[in-house]
Write a protein that holds these residues in place. Structure first.
Motif, PDB file in Angstrom:
ATOM      1  N   ARG A  46       0.858  -1.176   0.000  1.00  0.00           N
ATOM      2  CA  ARG A  46       0.000   0.000   0.000  1.00  0.00           C
ATOM      3  C   ARG A  46       0.897   1.230   0.000  1.00  0.00           C
ATOM      4  NH1 ARG A  46      -3.170  -1.676  -2.619  1.00  0.00           N
ATOM      5  NH2 ARG A  46      -5.240  -1.029  -2.117  1.00  0.00           N
ATOM      6  N   THR A  47       0.335   2.378   0.237  1.00  0.00           N
ATOM      7  CA  THR A  47       1.081   3.630   0.125  1.00  0.00           C
ATOM      8  C   THR A  47       2.373   3.621   0.944  1.00  0.00           C
ATOM      9  OG1 THR A  47      -0.937   4.874  -0.323  1.00  0.00           O
ATOM     10  CG2 THR A  47       0.954   6.125   0.447  1.00  0.00           C
ATOM     11  N   GLU A  48       2.300   3.274   2.210  1.00  0.00           N
ATOM     12  CA  GLU A  48       3.495   3.318   3.060  1.00  0.00           C
ATOM     13  C   GLU A  48       4.575   2.383   2.529  1.00  0.00           C
ATOM     14  OE1 GLU A  48       0.383   2.978   4.220  1.00  0.00           O
ATOM     15  OE2 GLU A  48       0.111   4.869   5.277  1.00  0.00           O
ATOM     16  N   GLY A  49       4.171   1.190   2.082  1.00  0.00           N
ATOM     17  CA  GLY A  49       5.120   0.227   1.536  1.00  0.00           C
ATOM     18  C   GLY A  49       5.741   0.707   0.246  1.00  0.00           C
ATOM     19  N   ARG A  50       4.948   1.370  -0.587  1.00  0.00           N
ATOM     20  CA  ARG A  50       5.474   1.902  -1.841  1.00  0.00           C
ATOM     21  C   ARG A  50       6.452   3.045  -1.575  1.00  0.00           C
ATOM     22  NH1 ARG A  50       1.962   0.499  -6.521  1.00  0.00           N
ATOM     23  NH2 ARG A  50       0.742  -1.222  -5.705  1.00  0.00           N
ATOM     24  N   VAL A  51       6.126   3.891  -0.626  1.00  0.00           N
ATOM     25  CA  VAL A  51       7.041   4.980  -0.260  1.00  0.00           C
ATOM     26  C   VAL A  51       8.344   4.394   0.275  1.00  0.00           C
ATOM     27  CG1 VAL A  51       7.408   6.933   1.297  1.00  0.00           C
ATOM     28  CG2 VAL A  51       5.224   6.699   0.097  1.00  0.00           C
ATOM     29  N   ALA A  52       8.248   3.350   1.088  1.00  0.00           N
ATOM     30  CA  ALA A  52       9.451   2.696   1.625  1.00  0.00           C
ATOM     31  C   ALA A  52      10.303   2.113   0.496  1.00  0.00           C
ATOM     32  CB  ALA A  52       9.067   1.606   2.624  1.00  0.00           C
ATOM     33  N   LEU A  53       9.660   1.498  -0.508  1.00  0.00           N
ATOM     34  CA  LEU A  53      10.405   0.972  -1.655  1.00  0.00           C
ATOM     35  C   LEU A  53      11.132   2.097  -2.391  1.00  0.00           C
ATOM     36  CD1 LEU A  53       7.827  -1.567  -3.183  1.00  0.00           C
ATOM     37  CD2 LEU A  53      10.035  -2.127  -2.138  1.00  0.00           C
ATOM     38  N   LEU A  54      10.452   3.220  -2.584  1.00  0.00           N
ATOM     39  CA  LEU A  54      11.069   4.374  -3.260  1.00  0.00           C
ATOM     40  C   LEU A  54      12.265   4.892  -2.461  1.00  0.00           C
ATOM     41  CD1 LEU A  54       7.770   6.161  -4.311  1.00  0.00           C
ATOM     42  CD2 LEU A  54       9.437   5.157  -5.890  1.00  0.00           C
ATOM     43  N   GLN A  55      12.108   4.960  -1.146  1.00  0.00           N
ATOM     44  CA  GLN A  55      13.201   5.431  -0.289  1.00  0.00           C
ATOM     45  C   GLN A  55      14.380   4.464  -0.341  1.00  0.00           C
ATOM     46  OE1 GLN A  55      10.817   5.893   3.311  1.00  0.00           O
ATOM     47  NE2 GLN A  55      11.263   8.093   3.269  1.00  0.00           N
ATOM     48  N   GLU A  56      14.109   3.166  -0.325  1.00  0.00           N
ATOM     49  CA  GLU A  56      15.177   2.166  -0.406  1.00  0.00           C
ATOM     50  C   GLU A  56      15.976   2.319  -1.694  1.00  0.00           C
ATOM     51  OE1 GLU A  56      13.429  -1.733   0.036  1.00  0.00           O
ATOM     52  OE2 GLU A  56      12.565  -1.183   1.976  1.00  0.00           O
ATOM     53  N   GLU A  57      15.298   2.699  -2.765  1.00  0.00           N
ATOM     54  CA  GLU A  57      15.955   2.884  -4.060  1.00  0.00           C
ATOM     55  C   GLU A  57      16.633   4.249  -4.178  1.00  0.00           C
ATOM     56  OE1 GLU A  57      16.341   0.617  -6.499  1.00  0.00           O
ATOM     57  OE2 GLU A  57      15.302  -0.875  -5.278  1.00  0.00           O
ATOM     58  N   ASP A  60      14.492  10.320  -6.182  1.00  0.00           N
ATOM     59  CA  ASP A  60      14.305  11.764  -6.004  1.00  0.00           C
ATOM     60  C   ASP A  60      12.968  12.234  -6.572  1.00  0.00           C
ATOM     61  OD1 ASP A  60      16.977  12.363  -4.943  1.00  0.00           O
ATOM     62  OD2 ASP A  60      17.666  11.808  -6.954  1.00  0.00           O
ATOM     63  N   MET A  61      12.557  11.636  -7.691  1.00  0.00           N
ATOM     64  CA  MET A  61      11.312  12.022  -8.371  1.00  0.00           C
ATOM     65  C   MET A  61      10.593  10.765  -8.817  1.00  0.00           C
ATOM     66  SD  MET A  61      12.569  15.019 -10.996  1.00  0.00           S
ATOM     67  CE  MET A  61      10.932  15.197 -11.704  1.00  0.00           C
ATOM     68  N   PRO A  69      -4.318  12.449  -3.223  1.00  0.00           N
ATOM     69  CA  PRO A  69      -3.765  13.514  -2.393  1.00  0.00           C
ATOM     70  C   PRO A  69      -3.052  13.014  -1.136  1.00  0.00           C
ATOM     71  CG  PRO A  69      -6.155  13.779  -2.659  1.00  0.00           C
ATOM     72  CD  PRO A  69      -5.746  12.584  -3.436  1.00  0.00           C
ATOM     73  N   ALA A  70      -3.600  12.006  -0.469  1.00  0.00           N
ATOM     74  CA  ALA A  70      -2.952  11.494   0.746  1.00  0.00           C
ATOM     75  C   ALA A  70      -1.632  10.821   0.404  1.00  0.00           C
ATOM     76  CB  ALA A  70      -3.869  10.522   1.472  1.00  0.00           C
ATOM     77  N   ALA A  71      -1.616  10.038  -0.674  1.00  0.00           N
ATOM     78  CA  ALA A  71      -0.376   9.378  -1.107  1.00  0.00           C
ATOM     79  C   ALA A  71       0.649  10.410  -1.550  1.00  0.00           C
ATOM     80  CB  ALA A  71      -0.670   8.392  -2.231  1.00  0.00           C
ATOM     81  N   ALA A  72       0.199  11.433  -2.281  1.00  0.00           N
ATOM     82  CA  ALA A  72       1.124  12.489  -2.733  1.00  0.00           C
ATOM     83  C   ALA A  72       1.756  13.190  -1.537  1.00  0.00           C
ATOM     84  CB  ALA A  72       0.394  13.488  -3.623  1.00  0.00           C
ATOM     85  N   ALA A  73       0.976  13.436  -0.504  1.00  0.00           N
ATOM     86  CA  ALA A  73       1.507  14.094   0.697  1.00  0.00           C
ATOM     87  C   ALA A  73       2.573  13.220   1.358  1.00  0.00           C
ATOM     88  CB  ALA A  73       0.382  14.395   1.672  1.00  0.00           C
ATOM     89  N   LYS A  74       2.337  11.912   1.428  1.00  0.00           N
ATOM     90  CA  LYS A  74       3.322  11.002   2.031  1.00  0.00           C
ATOM     91  C   LYS A  74       4.601  10.954   1.196  1.00  0.00           C
ATOM     92  CE  LYS A  74      -0.019   8.300   4.521  1.00  0.00           C
ATOM     93  NZ  LYS A  74      -0.749   7.084   4.710  1.00  0.00           N
ATOM     94  N   VAL A  75       4.441  10.989  -0.114  1.00  0.00           N
ATOM     95  CA  VAL A  75       5.601  10.991  -1.011  1.00  0.00           C
ATOM     96  C   VAL A  75       6.413  12.274  -0.806  1.00  0.00           C
ATOM     97  CG1 VAL A  75       6.265  11.160  -3.450  1.00  0.00           C
ATOM     98  CG2 VAL A  75       4.620   9.419  -2.723  1.00  0.00           C
ATOM     99  N   VAL A  76       5.742  13.406  -0.817  1.00  0.00           N
ATOM    100  CA  VAL A  76       6.424  14.700  -0.648  1.00  0.00           C
ATOM    101  C   VAL A  76       7.086  14.780   0.726  1.00  0.00           C
ATOM    102  CG1 VAL A  76       6.050  17.200  -0.458  1.00  0.00           C
ATOM    103  CG2 VAL A  76       4.986  15.918  -2.322  1.00  0.00           C
TER     104      VAL A  76
END
Length: 118
Positions: A46-57, A60-61, A69-76
């Motif tokens: 879900r959103t938190e897991g996807r953000v964690a995957l992006l951070q692990e990689e 930057d963009m 909107p909620a997912a975008a806020a977590k990403v930003v």
């Protein structure tokens, strides 16, 4: 150099929603072009897991067709800049545009990414 994720279904276009895509492609991009680093499977994350995957990689963009909107806020809040499109766009074309932009006069948000990367 910046690290970019493209949410894609077909591995050719930015055609996937952030929350439902099964994968994203990771590229390093600089003024000389881009290098594909790999494809990351999102699975059932879900959103938190996807953000964690992006951070692990070290992303930057990210580019996607849609992001809520909620997912975008977590990403930003994770210091990742989301780019959203209304229709499918060629990954290759976006990579060329981004590389050219890095070599000219990048907008302030990209300047911040470059400064962060050192």
């Amino acid at each position: 150099m910046i690290k970019v994720a493209f949410f894609t279904n077909d591995l050719k276009t930015i055609d996937a929603h952030f929350g439902s895509s099964e994968q994203f492609m990771v590229y390093d991009v600089d003024t000389n072009g881009s290098t594909l680093l790999g494809v990351v499977l999102t699975g059932e994350e879900r959103t938190e897991g996807r953000v964690a995957l992006l951070q692990e990689e070290g992303i930057d963009m990210l580019y996607c067709i849609e992001i809520g909107p909620a997912a975008a806020a977590k990403v930003v809040n994770s210091k990742i800049f989301p780019m959203k499109y209304k229709t499918a766009v060629s990954i290759e074309e976006e990579l060329e545009k981004l590389s050219t932009m890095l070599g000219s006069n990048p907008p302030p948000f990209i300047q911040k990414i470059i400064e962060k990367r050192g």
